[in-house]
Write an enzyme that holds these catalytic residues in place. Structure first.
Site, short mmCIF file in Angstrom:
data_model
loop_
_atom_site.label_atom_id
_atom_site.label_comp_id
_atom_site.label_asym_id
_atom_site.label_seq_id
_atom_site.Cartn_x
_atom_site.Cartn_y
_atom_site.Cartn_z
N LEU A 83 3.00 33.71 -42.28
CA LEU A 83 2.71 32.26 -42.57
C LEU A 83 1.45 31.83 -42.09
O LEU A 83 1.12 31.98 -40.92
CB LEU A 83 3.94 31.50 -41.78
CG LEU A 83 4.16 29.96 -42.35
CD1 LEU A 83 5.47 29.39 -42.24
CD2 LEU A 83 3.23 28.99 -41.69
N VAL A 85 -1.99 28.95 -42.68
CA VAL A 85 -2.40 27.54 -43.14
C VAL A 85 -4.02 27.53 -42.90
O VAL A 85 -4.39 28.03 -41.77
CB VAL A 85 -1.68 26.37 -42.45
CG1 VAL A 85 -2.37 25.05 -42.65
CG2 VAL A 85 -0.24 26.48 -42.39
N GLU A 117 8.73 37.64 -36.07
CA GLU A 117 7.95 37.99 -34.93
C GLU A 117 6.59 36.86 -34.87
O GLU A 117 6.02 36.69 -35.61
CB GLU A 117 7.37 39.34 -34.80
CG GLU A 117 8.37 40.26 -34.68
CD GLU A 117 8.78 40.87 -36.24
OE1 GLU A 117 9.89 41.29 -36.48
OE2 GLU A 117 8.05 40.23 -37.12
N ASN A 122 0.83 32.69 -29.06
CA ASN A 122 0.68 31.48 -30.15
C ASN A 122 1.64 30.50 -29.97
O ASN A 122 2.76 30.41 -30.62
CB ASN A 122 0.87 32.32 -31.52
CG ASN A 122 0.62 31.27 -32.60
OD1 ASN A 122 0.45 30.27 -32.51
ND2 ASN A 122 0.37 32.02 -33.74
N TYR A 129 8.43 26.86 -34.51
CA TYR A 129 9.62 27.77 -34.67
C TYR A 129 10.87 27.21 -33.90
O TYR A 129 11.96 26.85 -34.45
CB TYR A 129 9.52 29.20 -34.60
CG TYR A 129 8.42 29.78 -35.32
CD1 TYR A 129 8.33 29.36 -36.90
CD2 TYR A 129 7.49 30.74 -34.96
CE1 TYR A 129 7.29 29.79 -37.64
CE2 TYR A 129 6.46 31.25 -35.77
CZ TYR A 129 6.43 30.86 -37.06
OH TYR A 129 5.59 31.33 -37.81
#
Length: 162
Positions: A83, A85, A117, A122, A129
């Site tokens: 994912l 951006v 994962e 991060n 999440y």
């Protein structure tokens, strides 16, 4: 009202379109990927994901690719592999909307569980999440390459929504 506040409100109000990512967008995908990750995926890895067992979704702001997600489907499990951006679109709610979309879409497609994962370091992604209902279920030691060796990954899951 600041530019970023206005941009966030536009994303929240629906100026963000989520649809399928196409292989023709590979140059832009790679540009965004390189701006996000210290060890970015290669063109070959992305090309391998344009198969029937993968779902690749694009988040577009004003017609421009602002982010993307790559999800692998296997049996009744969706595995979020990537994912990302674009740096210019960060902080505008793009990642959250993309994540919410892929959760709902995976459930609609018959997936029961979403797995991912995330690098231990991060923290922004981890907080995102958690705020979307993921729970840490384990750790993959030395999963990610890091500047000084390897880094652990948090393994997180949540049920998919129908």
């Amino acid at each position: 009202m600041g530019d970023r506040t206005k941009a966030y409100q536009q994303v929240a109000q629906g100026d963000l379109v989520i649809d399928n990512l196409t292989v023709e967008e590979l140059p832009t995908i790679l540009e965004i990927e390189r701006g996000c990750h210290s060890n970015p995926w290669s063109a070959g890895i992305f090309e391998d994901c344009f198969k029937s067992t993968y779902r690749l979704w694009a988040a577009r702001r004003n017609g421009e690719l602002a982010g993307f997600a790559v999800v692998a489907y296997q049996y009744d499990e969706a595995h979020l592999l990537n994912l990302c951006v674009a740096p210019a679109a960060r902080g505008l709610g793009v990642a959250r909307r993309l994540l919410q979309y892929l959760i709902a879409r995976s459930g609609h497609d018959g997936m029961q569980l979403l797995l991912l994962e995330v690098r231990h370091s991060n923290r922004p992604a981890y907080r995102l999440y958690c705020s979307e209902g993921f729970e840490q279920v384990g750790v993959r030691p030395d999963y990610y390459p890091a500047p000084n060796g390897r880094e652990n990954a948090r393994v997180m899951t949540r049920p998919c929504l129908l």
